[in-house]
Design an enzyme around this catalytic site. Structure first.
Site, PDB file in Angstrom:
ATOM      1  N   TYR A 160       0.818  -1.221   0.000  1.00 29.60           N
ATOM      2  CA  TYR A 160       0.000   0.000   0.000  1.00 29.60           C
ATOM      3  C   TYR A 160       0.846   1.264   0.000  1.00 29.60           C
ATOM      4  O   TYR A 160       0.323   2.360  -0.162  1.00 29.60           O
ATOM      5  CB  TYR A 160      -0.962   0.021   1.196  1.00 29.60           C
ATOM      6  CG  TYR A 160      -2.070  -0.982   1.026  1.00 29.60           C
ATOM      7  CD1 TYR A 160      -1.791  -2.338   1.095  1.00 29.60           C
ATOM      8  CD2 TYR A 160      -3.373  -0.594   0.758  1.00 29.60           C
ATOM      9  CE1 TYR A 160      -2.782  -3.279   0.911  1.00 29.60           C
ATOM     10  CE2 TYR A 160      -4.370  -1.530   0.572  1.00 29.60           C
ATOM     11  CZ  TYR A 160      -4.063  -2.867   0.643  1.00 29.60           C
ATOM     12  OH  TYR A 160      -5.046  -3.796   0.448  1.00 29.60           O
ATOM     13  N   LYS A 237       1.959 -14.707   5.624  1.00 29.82           N
ATOM     14  CA  LYS A 237       2.252 -15.718   4.610  1.00 29.82           C
ATOM     15  C   LYS A 237       3.772 -15.893   4.592  1.00 29.82           C
ATOM     16  O   LYS A 237       4.447 -15.773   3.549  1.00 29.82           O
ATOM     17  CB  LYS A 237       1.696 -15.236   3.250  1.00 29.82           C
ATOM     18  CG  LYS A 237       1.729 -16.272   2.155  1.00 29.82           C
ATOM     19  CD  LYS A 237       0.689 -17.351   2.294  1.00 29.82           C
ATOM     20  CE  LYS A 237       0.855 -18.393   1.194  1.00 29.82           C
ATOM     21  NZ  LYS A 237       0.034 -19.589   1.434  1.00 29.82           N
ATOM     22  N   ASP A 338      -3.617 -17.925   4.381  1.00 30.26           N
ATOM     23  CA  ASP A 338      -4.697 -18.664   3.711  1.00 30.26           C
ATOM     24  C   ASP A 338      -5.470 -19.504   4.716  1.00 30.26           C
ATOM     25  O   ASP A 338      -6.694 -19.602   4.675  1.00 30.26           O
ATOM     26  CB  ASP A 338      -4.181 -19.511   2.534  1.00 30.26           C
ATOM     27  CG  ASP A 338      -2.865 -20.222   2.808  1.00 30.26           C
ATOM     28  OD1 ASP A 338      -2.363 -20.117   3.940  1.00 30.26           O
ATOM     29  OD2 ASP A 338      -2.356 -20.896   1.896  1.00 30.26           O
TER      30      ASP A 338
END
Ligand code: NDP
Ligand code: AKG
Ligand code: MG
Length: 473
Positions: A160, A237, A338
């Site tokens: 971002y 992750k 996930d």
């Protein structure tokens, strides 16, 4: 001082002391109506918040709203491309606490996100998005009441930051060449990898400072929760992005086990301590085998490392955390990103605070809101050390704009978060009661009405606001 706006003539500023707001009885609060459905949602929100404050404090307290502009309406007032005028930034800086509707960001090209810009300009590094269930809310999930989580999303960095280069751009091509010809070959672990020459390229910075200040806030919040909710899960992750997402996890644990050593226990520590409590004669190697199921197939070095981990935990925190004392501490664990998406559906009641990086938190907050009724029920806050801007999780939902149809619940609940941040709990409680009772009485907007069984006639956006006020009691 201002070019095209004038602050209210009555009211005073909210200031910050040691990161906490100091709130006068009549604070001036800037608001941005927002693009798209902002035109429907904001008037409903203002009406509900004003009614709650009036009822709770009988005129002793009152918000003086200060309209400031961003997005399309700012361009109308200030001129072409004036999406985020200086007036707006000056007002938010001066008054410290603001609330906003959603703002449009074009996909692909065009301006970068104004929402993200506001978070970065005011260093609002924690995006706090609670997802809890209001009784009677229809949900696609069978047991939505079991989900009660607060997402703490890092709000200033990750992809971002917006440092990226378009495919085929001169600097993008130079960067790829530099990486392919110099940096990648100079890094043995990258072997013969090469970046495709026709790639766009973006940078994903995750800093130790940014990660730890976010996790610090998450742990401080956990300290205020009931004992059974005192848990912080680091979401990452890190198996794939080792030095960004993996580092976020490691820095989170580092912070928890140093700054908050006496208040926290990590999941692995709890296993080690628990194993020892069940069997005082357990050897460190046996303990290591129990915490690491693949232990026997590990290399001797890796085995020695885990045995050392067991011994270090027992030597350093048995006194303070052993004999079940760890059960009174904040549990800090981690989950791969996930996996957490399925965990909040299959084991919703096992989670409390989810500390995430920027992108994972963005995805996860929409998914968690869906479980408790949808984006119309997803509030949020962007909080820094000297400024806070409250806004919903959702965007401008353009196809519903101007129809007096959309659910204003998420911005109204963001207003509740703002009242709580200000210490105006009585007014916040009134809004929560009104909204909960309206929903329990099937007085809802289209999004919830379509999920109800049997289906109910939906209220308009403005009618839902009136129903909330009627249910203040
Ligand atoms: N902080 C911000 O200001 C944000 C801005 N955006 C921006 O908003 C724009 C539109 O994004 P988009 O992807 O359409 O996502 P939106 O979140 O705006 O809307 C997607 C869908 O979510 C549902 N929804 C959204 N808000 C509500 C609500 N208040 N009540 C009930 N349902 C709601 C609607 O579903 P349905 O039609 O099925 O009822 C809507 O079509 C983009 O420019 C994006 O960048 C996006 C997110 C945050
Ligand atoms: O700024 C935008 O347009 C999108 C931001 C977003 O999706 C979010 O903050 O949840
Ligand atoms: Mg989002």
């Amino acid at each position: 001082m201002y070019d095209k706006i004038t602050p209210p003539t009555t009211g005073a500023k909210i200031t910050f002391k040691n990161g906490e707001p100091v709130v006068p009885e009549n604070p001036i609060i800037p608001f941005i109506q927002g693009d798209g459905t902002g035109i429907d949602i904001w008037p409903a929100t203002e009406k509900v918040l004003d009614a709650a404050v009036a009822k709770a404090y009988k005129g002793k307290r009152k918000i003086s709203w200060f309209r400031v502009y961003a997005g399309d309406e700012a361009c109308d007032l200030y001129g072409t491309y004036q999406y985020l005028p200086q007036d707006t930034l000056t007002a938010i800086e001066e008054y410290g606490v603001a609330i906003k509707g959603p703002l449009t960001t074009p996909v692909g090209g065009g301006i970068r996100s104004l929402n993200v810009a506001l978070r970065q300009i005011f260093d609002l590094y924690s995006c706090v998005r609670p997802c809890r269930y209001y009784a009677g809310t229809p949900s696609p999930h069978k047991t939505p009441e079991k989900l009660d989580v607060i997402i703490y999303r890092e709000n200033t960095e990750d992809i971002y930051l917006g440092i990226e280069w378009k495919q085929g751009s001169e600097i993008g091509d130079r960067l790829i060449k530099f990486l392919n010809e110099e940096l990648i070959p100079a890094t043995p672990e990258h072997g013969k990898k090469q970046i495709p020459l026709d790639a766009g390229i973006g940078i994903k910075p995750i800093s130790k400072t940014g990660s730890q200040r976010l996790v610090r806030r998450a742990i401080k919040h956990a300290l205020l929760l009931p004992k059974n909710k005192q848990q912080v899960t680091l979401v990452h992750k890190g198996n794939i992005m080792k030095y960004t997402e993996g580092a976020f996890r490691d820095w989170g644990y580092e912070l928890a086990t140093t700054e908050f050593r006496n208040e926290t226990v990590t999941e692995r520590e709890s296993w080690i301590l628990g194993n020892k409590e069940k069997n005082a004669n357990l050897s460190s190697e046996e303990n290591a085998r129990m915490i690491d199921p693949g232990f026997d197939s590990l290399t001797p070095e890796k085995k020695a490392q885990i045995v050392k981990e067991v011994e270090t935990v027992l030597n350093t925190i048995w006194e303070s955390h052993g004999n079940g004392k760890w059960k009174e501490k904040i549990m800090v664990n981690d989950r791969i990103a996930d996996s957490i998406f399925q965990q909040i559906q299959t084991r919703p009641d096992e989670y409390s605070i989810l500390a995430t990086m920027n992108l994972n938190g963005d995805y996860l907050s929409d998914a968690a809101a869906a479980i408790v009724g949808g984006l119309g029920m997803g509030p949020g806050a962007n909080i820094g050390d000297s400024c806070a801007i409250f806004e919903a999780t959702h965007g401008t939902a353009p196809k519903h704009a101007g129809l007096d149809k959309i659910n204003p619940g998420s911005v109204i609940l963001s207003g509740v978060m703002m009242l709580e941040f200000m210490g105006w709990q009585e007014a916040a409680d009134l809004v929560k009661k009104g909204l909960g009772d309206a929903i329990a009485n099937s007085q809802v907007t289209y999004d919830l009405a379509r999920l109800m069984e049997p289906p109910v006639e939906p209220l308009k956006c403005s009618e839902f606001a009136d129903a909330i006020i009627k249910h203040f009691g």
